[in-house]
Design a protein around this motif. Structure first.
Motif, PDB file in Angstrom:
ATOM      1  N   GLY A   1      26.074   7.669  42.882  1.00 19.42           N
ATOM      2  CA  GLY A   1      26.665   6.577  43.626  1.00 19.42           C
ATOM      3  C   GLY A   1      25.977   6.315  44.954  1.00 19.42           C
ATOM      4  N   THR A   2      25.002   7.147  45.319  1.00 23.01           N
ATOM      5  CA  THR A   2      24.323   6.974  46.601  1.00 23.01           C
ATOM      6  C   THR A   2      23.566   5.656  46.651  1.00 23.01           C
ATOM      7  OG1 THR A   2      24.159   9.358  46.926  1.00 23.01           O
ATOM      8  CG2 THR A   2      22.667   7.988  48.207  1.00 23.01           C
ATOM      9  N   THR A   3      22.879   5.289  45.582  1.00 25.44           N
ATOM     10  CA  THR A   3      22.138   4.028  45.568  1.00 25.44           C
ATOM     11  C   THR A   3      23.090   2.852  45.711  1.00 25.44           C
ATOM     12  OG1 THR A   3      20.422   4.996  44.171  1.00 25.44           O
ATOM     13  CG2 THR A   3      20.537   2.591  44.255  1.00 25.44           C
ATOM     14  N   ARG A   4      24.177   2.857  44.943  1.00 27.20           N
ATOM     15  CA  ARG A   4      25.144   1.759  45.037  1.00 27.20           C
ATOM     16  C   ARG A   4      25.839   1.755  46.393  1.00 27.20           C
ATOM     17  NH1 ARG A   4      27.206   2.742  39.026  1.00 27.20           N
ATOM     18  NH2 ARG A   4      26.219   4.698  39.483  1.00 27.20           N
ATOM     19  N   SER A   5      26.022   2.945  46.958  1.00 32.83           N
ATOM     20  CA  SER A   5      26.589   3.033  48.304  1.00 32.83           C
ATOM     21  C   SER A   5      25.642   2.409  49.326  1.00 32.83           C
ATOM     22  CB  SER A   5      26.843   4.507  48.647  1.00 32.83           C
ATOM     23  OG  SER A   5      27.234   4.657  49.964  1.00 32.83           O
TER      24      SER A   5
ATOM     25  N   PHE B   1      32.001   3.336  50.720  1.00 35.93           N
ATOM     26  CA  PHE B   1      32.764   4.586  50.696  1.00 35.93           C
ATOM     27  C   PHE B   1      33.357   4.851  49.318  1.00 35.93           C
ATOM     28  CE2 PHE B   1      32.712   4.426  55.363  1.00 35.93           C
ATOM     29  CZ  PHE B   1      32.415   5.753  55.624  1.00 35.93           C
ATOM     30  N   SER B   2      33.659   3.808  48.567  1.00 35.94           N
ATOM     31  CA  SER B   2      34.229   4.029  47.237  1.00 35.94           C
ATOM     32  C   SER B   2      33.190   4.585  46.268  1.00 35.94           C
ATOM     33  CB  SER B   2      34.836   2.743  46.685  1.00 35.94           C
ATOM     34  OG  SER B   2      33.837   1.829  46.294  1.00 35.94           O
TER      35      SER B   2
ATOM     36  N   LEU C   1      30.482  10.730  51.134  1.00 35.94           N
ATOM     37  CA  LEU C   1      29.601  11.597  51.914  1.00 35.94           C
ATOM     38  C   LEU C   1      28.236  10.954  52.115  1.00 35.94           C
ATOM     39  CD1 LEU C   1      29.483  14.306  53.350  1.00 35.94           C
ATOM     40  CD2 LEU C   1      28.681  15.333  51.221  1.00 35.94           C
ATOM     41  N   ALA C   2      27.699  10.325  51.088  1.00 34.30           N
ATOM     42  CA  ALA C   2      26.409   9.642  51.215  1.00 34.30           C
ATOM     43  C   ALA C   2      26.516   8.477  52.196  1.00 34.30           C
ATOM     44  CB  ALA C   2      25.933   9.146  49.846  1.00 34.30           C
ATOM     45  N   THR C   3      27.629   7.759  52.161  1.00 32.59           N
ATOM     46  CA  THR C   3      27.825   6.645  53.083  1.00 32.59           C
ATOM     47  C   THR C   3      27.833   7.134  54.521  1.00 32.59           C
ATOM     48  OG1 THR C   3      29.072   5.419  51.421  1.00 32.59           O
ATOM     49  CG2 THR C   3      29.376   4.761  53.718  1.00 32.59           C
ATOM     50  N   ALA C   4      28.596   8.193  54.784  1.00 30.88           N
ATOM     51  CA  ALA C   4      28.650   8.751  56.138  1.00 30.88           C
ATOM     52  C   ALA C   4      27.277   9.262  56.569  1.00 30.88           C
ATOM     53  CB  ALA C   4      29.682   9.869  56.202  1.00 30.88           C
TER      54      ALA C   4
ATOM     55  N   ILE D   1      30.084  18.937  50.500  1.00 31.62           N
ATOM     56  CA  ILE D   1      29.366  18.489  49.299  1.00 31.62           C
ATOM     57  C   ILE D   1      30.209  18.755  48.052  1.00 31.62           C
ATOM     58  CG2 ILE D   1      27.338  18.917  47.851  1.00 31.62           C
ATOM     59  CD1 ILE D   1      25.812  19.440  50.528  1.00 31.62           C
ATOM     60  N   ALA D   2      30.809  19.954  47.971  1.00 30.69           N
ATOM     61  CA  ALA D   2      31.648  20.282  46.813  1.00 30.69           C
ATOM     62  C   ALA D   2      32.866  19.367  46.744  1.00 30.69           C
ATOM     63  CB  ALA D   2      32.078  21.748  46.878  1.00 30.69           C
ATOM     64  N   GLY D   3      33.501  19.120  47.884  1.00 28.53           N
ATOM     65  CA  GLY D   3      34.657  18.224  47.905  1.00 28.53           C
ATOM     66  C   GLY D   3      34.292  16.809  47.513  1.00 28.53           C
ATOM     67  N   ASN D   4      33.141  16.348  47.982  1.00 28.33           N
ATOM     68  CA  ASN D   4      32.675  15.010  47.624  1.00 28.33           C
ATOM     69  C   ASN D   4      32.397  14.929  46.118  1.00 28.33           C
ATOM     70  OD1 ASN D   4      31.631  12.323  48.658  1.00 28.33           O
ATOM     71  ND2 ASN D   4      29.824  13.067  47.580  1.00 28.33           N
ATOM     72  N   TRP D   5      31.812  15.983  45.562  1.00 30.77           N
ATOM     73  CA  TRP D   5      31.507  16.005  44.130  1.00 30.77           C
ATOM     74  C   TRP D   5      32.812  15.980  43.320  1.00 30.77           C
ATOM     75  CZ3 TRP D   5      28.477  20.367  41.159  1.00 30.77           C
ATOM     76  CH2 TRP D   5      28.051  19.867  39.944  1.00 30.77           C
TER      77      TRP D   5
END
Length: 141
Positions: free
Chosen positions: A63-67, A80-81, A85-88, A128-132
């Motif tokens: 989702g990082t690319t779409r973010s 953010f959706s 984490l990548a967005t932040a 990272i684990a929570g985001n995953w």
């Protein structure tokens, strides 16, 4: 421990500073801002996530690319959706880079990155684990 004495902005004794770091970081951040209108068209050129293609499970970065594409359109809720984490991290990269670039151009150097204490590294792993887990629960990517 940072290379700046608390409350003074003065470098600590023995702190190594590099103006090139601020200029490089600022250049990357400025490039991301300037090139953001083309993010959507370049995003389609990237291959799909290998982990998700092979096993059907999103990777921690899915989702990082779409973010990033949503961020390029200033769509913060959408970014953010896709991956909070990548967005932040992308927002911190750009904001910090622009500040570092300005400081470097004004003759102030950016302290060299330091090794973080174990609690900070543990916090990063937990984030990272929570985001995953959040990505897995969303089932969107």
């Amino acid at each position: 421990m940072s290379g700046v004495m608390p409350g003074t902005g003065a470098p600590r004794a023995g702190a190594r500073r590099q103006p090139q770091l601020g200029l490089l970081w600022g250049g990357v951040a400025a490039s991301l801002v300037v090139l953001s209108p083309w993010a959507a068209s370049w995003g389609t050129l990237l291959p799909p996530c290998a982990l998700k293609s092979l096993f059907g499970v999103p990777c921690p970065a899915c989702g990082t690319t779409r973010s990033a594409i949503a961020l390029s359109r200033f769509d913060l809720p959408g970014a953010f959706s896709w991956n909070p984490l990548a967005t932040a991290a992308l927002m911190a990269l750009v904001a910090g880079g622009l500040v570092a670039g300005v400081l470097a151009m004004r003759g102030r150097e950016v302290p060299q990155p330091v090794r973080y204490p174990p609690w900070a590294r543990g916090l990063a792993v937990a984030l990272i684990a929570g985001n995953w887990l959040w990505l897995l629960a969303q089932g969107r990517v």
